[in-house]
Design a protein around this motif. Structure first.
Motif, PDB file in Angstrom:
ATOM      1  N   UNK A   9       0.829  -1.199   0.000  1.00  0.00           N
ATOM      2  CA  UNK A   9       0.000   0.000   0.000  1.00  0.00           C
ATOM      3  C   UNK A   9       0.862   1.248   0.000  1.00  0.00           C
ATOM      4  N   UNK A  10       0.281   2.350  -0.410  1.00  0.00           N
ATOM      5  CA  UNK A  10       0.990   3.628  -0.346  1.00  0.00           C
ATOM      6  C   UNK A  10       1.120   4.045   1.114  1.00  0.00           C
ATOM      7  N   UNK A  11       1.935   5.052   1.349  1.00  0.00           N
ATOM      8  CA  UNK A  11       2.157   5.534   2.716  1.00  0.00           C
ATOM      9  C   UNK A  11       0.854   5.955   3.392  1.00  0.00           C
ATOM     10  N   UNK A  12      -0.089   6.506   2.615  1.00  0.00           N
ATOM     11  CA  UNK A  12      -1.344   6.970   3.217  1.00  0.00           C
ATOM     12  C   UNK A  12      -2.170   5.835   3.801  1.00  0.00           C
ATOM     13  N   UNK A  13      -1.925   4.619   3.377  1.00  0.00           N
ATOM     14  CA  UNK A  13      -2.675   3.474   3.897  1.00  0.00           C
ATOM     15  C   UNK A  13      -2.268   3.120   5.329  1.00  0.00           C
ATOM     16  N   UNK A  14      -1.146   3.673   5.790  1.00  0.00           N
ATOM     17  CA  UNK A  14      -0.657   3.375   7.136  1.00  0.00           C
ATOM     18  C   UNK A  14      -1.712   3.702   8.189  1.00  0.00           C
ATOM     19  N   UNK A  15      -2.445   4.786   7.979  1.00  0.00           N
ATOM     20  CA  UNK A  15      -3.456   5.202   8.972  1.00  0.00           C
ATOM     21  C   UNK A  15      -4.869   5.077   8.425  1.00  0.00           C
ATOM     22  N   UNK A  16      -5.053   4.332   7.375  1.00  0.00           N
ATOM     23  CA  UNK A  16      -6.373   4.170   6.765  1.00  0.00           C
ATOM     24  C   UNK A  16      -7.361   3.602   7.774  1.00  0.00           C
ATOM     25  N   UNK A  17      -8.578   4.148   7.749  1.00  0.00           N
ATOM     26  CA  UNK A  17      -9.629   3.633   8.606  1.00  0.00           C
ATOM     27  C   UNK A  17     -10.386   4.738   9.317  1.00  0.00           C
ATOM     28  N   UNK A  18     -11.264   4.316  10.204  1.00  0.00           N
ATOM     29  CA  UNK A  18     -12.039   5.247  11.020  1.00  0.00           C
ATOM     30  C   UNK A  18     -11.516   5.137  12.442  1.00  0.00           C
ATOM     31  N   UNK A  19     -11.141   6.275  13.009  1.00  0.00           N
ATOM     32  CA  UNK A  19     -10.515   6.342  14.323  1.00  0.00           C
ATOM     33  C   UNK A  19     -11.350   7.257  15.220  1.00  0.00           C
ATOM     34  N   UNK A  20     -11.557   6.866  16.477  1.00  0.00           N
ATOM     35  CA  UNK A  20     -12.349   7.692  17.389  1.00  0.00           C
ATOM     36  C   UNK A  20     -11.593   7.995  18.670  1.00  0.00           C
TER      37      UNK A  20
END
Length: 167
Positions: free
Chosen positions: A72-83
């Protein structure tokens, strides 16, 4: 590739064992040379690597990308929904889409903003530009994993978020 890594690990352990128990520098060096030679022969016969370190590195990266799904690209490192659940600073939700779009929602304030982001893995930073903000912010990020949760800390000057990834 697993056999290659296992072979290199075995060679390393054998070399360490020989160094501890060998006693004589000459015997250790000779044993080490045999182990390295054997590892090179193994790499050449099993993986087609001719002792070239760059080739070994490229094959290892390829293995990580293809076999473990880390392509994955670097942006995928934090991909997702975070609360973030926080009585003092309010409840927040960050959504990072894995490409470059993000959404920030203030669950207790009603704020909702759309924007873009980019991750720099070498510097461990996330640059965020929200349409509703007057300038972009560069957050330092830290990812941690427990048995039950993945956490993301974003820190920038006076603002910070302690987020947990939604499942």
């Amino acid at each position: 590739m697993k056999r290659i890594i296992a072979g290199l690990a075995a060679a390393s352990v054998a070399l360490s064992f020989a160094a501890v128990l060998g006693g004589c520098t000459e015997n250790v060096q000779e044993t080490g040379n045999k182990i390295v030679s054997g590892a090179k022969d193994y790499l050449q016969s099993e993986a087609g690597i001719n002792g070239d370190v760059n080739s070994l590195k490229d094959n290892a990266v390829s293995y990580l990308n293809e076999e473990l799904g880390l392509n994955n690209s670097a942006n995928k490192v934090i991909e997702g929904i975070w609360t973030q659940k926080d009585e003092t600073n309010g409840d927040w939700e960050w959504t990072f889409d894995g490409t470059n779009k993000c959404v920030l929602k203030g669950l207790t304030t009603g704020f909702e903003g759309n924007g873009t982001y980019s991750v720099n893995e070498d510097e461990r930073t996330v640059t965020v530009c929200m349409n509703e903000w007057d300038k972009e912010k560069v957050y330092t990020y830290k990812l941690t994993q427990t048995l039950s949760d993945t956490m993301l800390e974003l820190t920038e000057g006076y603002s910070s978020y302690n987020l947990v990834k939604n499942k």
